[in-house]
Design a protein around this motif. Structure first.
Motif, PDB file in Angstrom:
ATOM      1  N   GLY A  13       0.820  -1.205   0.000  1.00 56.78           N
ATOM      2  CA  GLY A  13       0.000   0.000   0.000  1.00 56.78           C
ATOM      3  C   GLY A  13       0.850   1.248   0.000  1.00 56.78           C
ATOM      4  N   ALA A  14       0.314   2.309   0.582  1.00 56.87           N
ATOM      5  CA  ALA A  14       1.005   3.594   0.603  1.00 56.87           C
ATOM      6  C   ALA A  14       1.589   3.816   1.987  1.00 56.87           C
ATOM      7  CB  ALA A  14       0.028   4.712   0.276  1.00 56.87           C
ATOM      8  N   ARG A  68      -3.417  -4.189  -4.682  1.00 55.78           N
ATOM      9  CA  ARG A  68      -3.346  -2.716  -4.651  1.00 55.78           C
ATOM     10  C   ARG A  68      -4.736  -2.132  -4.457  1.00 55.78           C
ATOM     11  NH1 ARG A  68       1.476  -0.625  -3.745  1.00 55.78           N
ATOM     12  NH2 ARG A  68       2.874  -2.136  -4.646  1.00 55.78           N
ATOM     13  N   ALA A  76      -5.908  -2.644  -0.982  1.00 56.83           N
ATOM     14  CA  ALA A  76      -5.211  -1.723  -0.072  1.00 56.83           C
ATOM     15  C   ALA A  76      -5.899  -0.358  -0.079  1.00 56.83           C
ATOM     16  CB  ALA A  76      -3.744  -1.583  -0.462  1.00 56.83           C
ATOM     17  N   MET A  77      -6.267   0.089  -1.288  1.00 57.47           N
ATOM     18  CA  MET A  77      -6.908   1.406  -1.393  1.00 57.47           C
ATOM     19  C   MET A  77      -8.233   1.476  -0.667  1.00 57.47           C
ATOM     20  SD  MET A  77      -6.260   2.631  -5.230  1.00 57.47           S
ATOM     21  CE  MET A  77      -7.753   3.588  -5.095  1.00 57.47           C
ATOM     22  N   SER A  78      -8.993   0.375  -0.687  1.00 54.57           N
ATOM     23  CA  SER A  78     -10.304   0.412  -0.036  1.00 54.57           C
ATOM     24  C   SER A  78     -10.230  -0.058   1.413  1.00 54.57           C
ATOM     25  CB  SER A  78     -11.311  -0.418  -0.833  1.00 54.57           C
ATOM     26  OG  SER A  78     -10.798  -1.704  -1.027  1.00 54.57           O
ATOM     27  N   GLY A 125      -8.133   1.482   3.818  1.00 55.71           N
ATOM     28  CA  GLY A 125      -7.383   2.466   4.577  1.00 55.71           C
ATOM     29  C   GLY A 125      -6.002   2.749   4.020  1.00 55.71           C
ATOM     30  N   GLY A 126      -5.655   2.127   2.868  1.00 52.60           N
ATOM     31  CA  GLY A 126      -4.406   2.475   2.213  1.00 52.60           C
ATOM     32  C   GLY A 126      -3.254   1.532   2.468  1.00 52.60           C
ATOM     33  N   GLY A 154       0.802   6.158  -9.839  1.00 55.65           N
ATOM     34  CA  GLY A 154       0.997   5.559  -8.522  1.00 55.65           C
ATOM     35  C   GLY A 154       2.458   5.494  -8.085  1.00 55.65           C
TER      36      GLY A 154
END
Lengths: 361, 517
Positions: free
Chosen positions: A64-65, A174, A177-179, A181-182, A259
């Motif tokens: 994730g980020a 990916r 991960a975005m949905s 909380g990152g 990204g």
């Protein structure tokens, strides 16, 4: 070997060096690892050849980020729950856990999971550095299937994946991960001991500790540090270590494309202003050129460190005016094979150039 | 006209300014209680002035930083984190030095709530948990509270809701909400909120003392205090956010140096009694550090100027061979311990007096120092400073170097790194001038998705919030201008998600009115 809190500072310092500018800020993951080792005690680390060929191993790490972890703090449970769920789903006990990448925070997630579950970790990883995508891992290059895989989020929600190839799997995790909380933790790329031994970049966890110890013990300018680094790398799977330049950052710009943090930096030598090194960045430091002449490129390692202390600097922290040293380090031989280069050569990152090993430049 | 006052560790300086013109400046020793020194500076600067011609008094003070560093005047704080189920293993005050954690108490609480980066709730607030926290705070008789929720800079509702619940049951409680202390990074923002909450009672004492000092002088104009980014806070604001004064000293020194020289881009070296602080002026403002800043050993995310401190000042000890400069210093006892003042310690000031025949102290006391010693120590001081200036320079070109501070007499020769050395008149009171010329700033930050909100709308939304915060701090709405827009996309994520930060700055409302009149 037992991993304890005593080795943690060195491990993190070494892992940030090997992260070649990527991997995110290790402060929060290090705090969490320290808590885990304090609460559960030390972690057993085994060498790849200690594993039986029919042993059952899986990779674990964060996806994730890293930026969101500044607010959504990770927990020990997020590393433990997917391991337990994975064992339950596969009906098999894991003999060991192994890391995606040694560079940065992902070197620590297996240690947290191992501390809490008592499962050993393997001394090694799937990159020998940091790289941005799952299909760049040696396990995937060697044909290990990504799934069954389980992802866990901050709340303990578990998601199971059944996906044929790693590139598709990468897209799926990916978007999860975005949905979620990152940031999620995934356990994936299950393999046998034999598969692991064929694919792993060995010894990188203990090497990070050794590298960290060298960096800490010889804290000083790049020129003073260089012989120590050359010594430690020459006895490792990496080999060559060069100081490309000591100078000042005169330009640094990155922007987000698709990204990734994409951009470049320029470093002008202290001694001779006509000498300028150009670094291309895509999350990590990937290509170094001087007046159009290639000095080093991915999969070889390019590391930017603070000139005075040789503390490695993450790409997001690199800025105009800093006095830095740029080191280049040869990659493990594995990444110079044709099939590995098909996944990690400069052209896989969109650069129009052929990979040339550091030693030949 | 306005008065700028700088309360430093050794001196309290005051300047009287009519627009940008310096009409008078005075220097007084900082008193132990601080206020006596301020009163004495004020009395001197006001001599022969009509008090009703003064429109505003701006004060820069290091008292709050010193309180944290010295672990004194700190109140016990209840630290409440709203973010469960995340963060359970890293409770508030993790990794704090023991002595300051002990001084503030270790009253930490974690409850459900907060948001995710995309605005989805992390968890709902749980009233039972909140009541449990309130009961414990009541029982412990704690009246200072810090609250931090996950992603509160984007959505502060959970912090507000918990604060309201506490206020309803503990009427005399003082609360610091983390979203008002700054940026993303919950641990650092929470730390800032806890430090701030622990300074609230001391802030009341300090602000009241300053206000009384002004009143005693017959001054009825508004009073402002400098914050770390070179802007001002009004008295009410300081009582709520004393921690925002951290590092305002170096900022004022840089801003003052810019004002005195008219230079917008330069290196500024503030040479004090113990250290030389090197900063970089970019377009008239200090270059900000982008590193995590520790205050008294606690990680915070305050906006701080990028300052390199070198252990060389007027009071630095000099070894008998002249090769070692500092780091020990006689500090504010220079006037007793330096050779030229009849003391026994060879200091950097003694060397400077011997080398450059300065008109300070008693020359006879340094007349017998060996000339090689004086030369070597002088060379070493210049080299030490040159080396550190070189590290801070934005490029290899020589730059203008502005020397300020009482210790600037140490540098009497050329510096290799400097295109020119400028010693502005009134350099000794640069900090006070920096305080006096400051404007009022406001800042806001938010995560936005450019897919949902257009970029222009997003920036104008954040700008509106920044303007609101500046106006609340005492700025004139019409004079506000945007000085910085920062957009940071989140790596690895959807291209649309961006962190937008806007900073605005404007004139003190009272001064604008005066000029209009």
């Amino acid at each position: 070997m037992q991993l304890t809190n005593e080795q943690l500072d060195d491990l993190v310092l070494g892992a940030v060096f090997l992260a070649t500018g990527g991997g995110g800020d290790p402060f929060v993951p290090q705090l969490l690892t320290a808590q885990a080792l304090k609460r559960f005690g030390s972690v057993k680390m085994i060498q790849p050849d200690e594993l039986a060929n029919d042993a059952f191993v899986a990779c674990i790490g964060g996806v994730g980020a890293p930026t969101v972890s500044l607010e959504l703090l990770p927990s020990i449970a997020e590393s433990v729950a997917p391991v337990k769920a994975f064992e339950q789903q596969t009906g098999k006990k894991l003999d060991a856990l192994v890391s995606f990448e040694i560079g940065g925070a992902n070197s620590l997630v297996p240690i947290i999971a191992a501390a809490a579950t008592g499962i050993p970790i393997v001394d090694g990883d799937g990159m020998g550095r940091a790289l941005p995508e799952a299909q760049m891992m040696t396990y995937a290059i060697e044909g290990v299937k990504p799934t069954p895989a389980i992802a866990c989020d901050y709340e303990g929600n578990l998601t199971t994946f059944t996906t044929g190839n790693t590139a598709t799997y990468e897209r799926h995790i990916r978007s999860l991960a975005m949905s979620s909380g990152g940031m999620i933790t995934t356990i994936e790329h299950p393999m046998s001991g034999a598969q692991l031994k064929a694919a792993i970049i060995p010894g990188t966890v203990s090497f990070s500790i050794e590298l960290g110890r060298v960096l800490r013990g010889n804290r000083g300018t790049a020129e003073a540090m260089l012989p120590h680094l050359q010594e430690v790398f020459s006895h490792s799977i990496y080999g060559e270590c060069r100081l490309l330049i000591s100078g000042k950052v005169t330009d640094k710009a990155t922007r987000i494309v698709g990204g990734y943090d994409i951009g470049s930096a320029a470093i002008v030598a202290f001694e001779d202003e006509s000498e300028q090194l150009h670094i291309d960045i895509k999350n990590e430091y990937l290509v170094a050129t001087q007046n159009g002449e290639l000095k080093a490129s991915v999969p070889d390692l390019i590391v930017i460190a603070d000139y005075e202390t040789c503390t490695p600097i993450n790409a997001e922290r690199l800025r105009y005016g800093q006095r830095v040293a740029v080191f280049a380090v040869g990659c493990p031989d594995y990444f110079r094979s044709e099939k590995a280069l098909a996944a990690v050569a400069p052209k896989c990152f969109g650069f129009d150039l052929e990979y040339k090993p550091l030693e030949s430049l | 006209m306005r008065i700028g006052i700088d309360v430093g560790g050794t001196h309290t300086d005051a300047v009287l300014l009519d627009n940008a013109n310096i009409l008078a400046s005075v220097k007084a020793p900082t008193s132990k209680d601080v206020v006596t020194g301020v009163i004495s500076a004020l009395t001197n600067i006001l001599q022969g002035q009509q008090v009703d011609t003064i429109d505003a008094v701006m004060i820069g003070t290091t008292q709050f930083t010193n309180a944290v560093v010295e672990r004194r005047q700190l109140a016990e704080v209840a630290a409440i984190r709203i973010g469960l189920p995340s963060g359970v293993d890293i409770p508030p005050m993790t990794a704090w030095p023991d002595d300051i954690a002990d001084a503030i108490g270790r009253h930490t609480y974690m409850i459900d709530g907060g948001f995710l980066y995309d605005g989805w709730p992390l968890a709902e607030l749980n009233n039972q948990q909140i009541q449990g926290v309130i009961d414990d705070i009541k029982e412990k008789n704690i009246t200072n509270v810090a609250i931090a929720a996950a992603f509160s800079p984007m959505n502060a509702q959970p912090e507000h809701a918990v604060a309201e619940a506490i206020k309803a049951q503990i009427p005399n409680v003082r609360i610091t909400l983390s979203y008002q202390m700054g940026r993303l990074g919950i641990l650092e923002r929470e730390n800032a909120a806890i430090l701030n909450a622990s300074l609230l009672p001391f802030a009341d004492i300090v602000v009241s003392a300053f206000q009384n000092a002004l009143k005693d002088q017959g001054l009825s104009c508004p009073m402002f205090i400098s914050q770390n980014d070179g802007t001002l806070m009004n008295a009410k604001f300081v009582r709520q956010y004393p921690a925002l004064t951290f590092a305002s000293g170096p900022t004022n020194s840089l801003r003052g140096a810019s004002q005195l020289t008219g230079l917008k881009n330069a290196i500024v070296v503030d040479i004090g009694g113990t250290t030389s602080d090197i900063g970089v002026l970019q377009e008239g403002f200090p270059r900000e550090s982008n590193m995590v800043i520790e205050v008294g050993g606690v990680r915070t995310n305050f906006r701080m100027p990028d300052i390199q401190a070198v252990a060389m000042g007027g009071g630095s000890h000099i070894s008998s061979d002249g090769n070692k400069i500092g780091p020990q210093s006689v500090g504010h006892q220079l006037l007793q311990k330096g050779l030229i003042f009849g003391g026994e310690t060879l200091t950097a000031t003694d060397i400077a007096v011997a080398h450059a025949n300065l008109d300070i102290g008693d020359h006879a006391k340094v007349a017998t120092l060996p000339s090689e010693l004086v030369k070597r120590a002088t060379d070493n001081m210049h080299e030490l400073l040159d080396r550190h200036i070189d590290m801070m320079k934005p490029n290899s070109e020589p730059v203008p170097v502005i020397l300020v501070g009482g210790g600037s007499v140490l540098i009497s020769e050329d510096l290799k790194t400097a295109s020119e050395i400028i010693r502005p008149e009134n350099a000794a009171v640069a900090n006070a001038i920096g305080a006096a010329i400051a404007q009022i700033g406001g800042e806001a930050e938010q995560f936005v998705s450019y897919r949902e909100v257009s970029r222009d709308d997003a920036i104008s939304m954040v700008t509106q919030k920044a303007r609101q915060s500046a106006i609340e701090a005492g700025a004139d709405a019409n004079s506000l201008t945007v000085v910085d827009i920062e957009e940071t996309a989140i790596p690895y994520m959807d291209d649309g998600n961006t962190r937008v930060r806007v900073k605005v700055i404007g004139e003190v409302a009272k001064l604008v009115k005066q000029e209009a009149n």
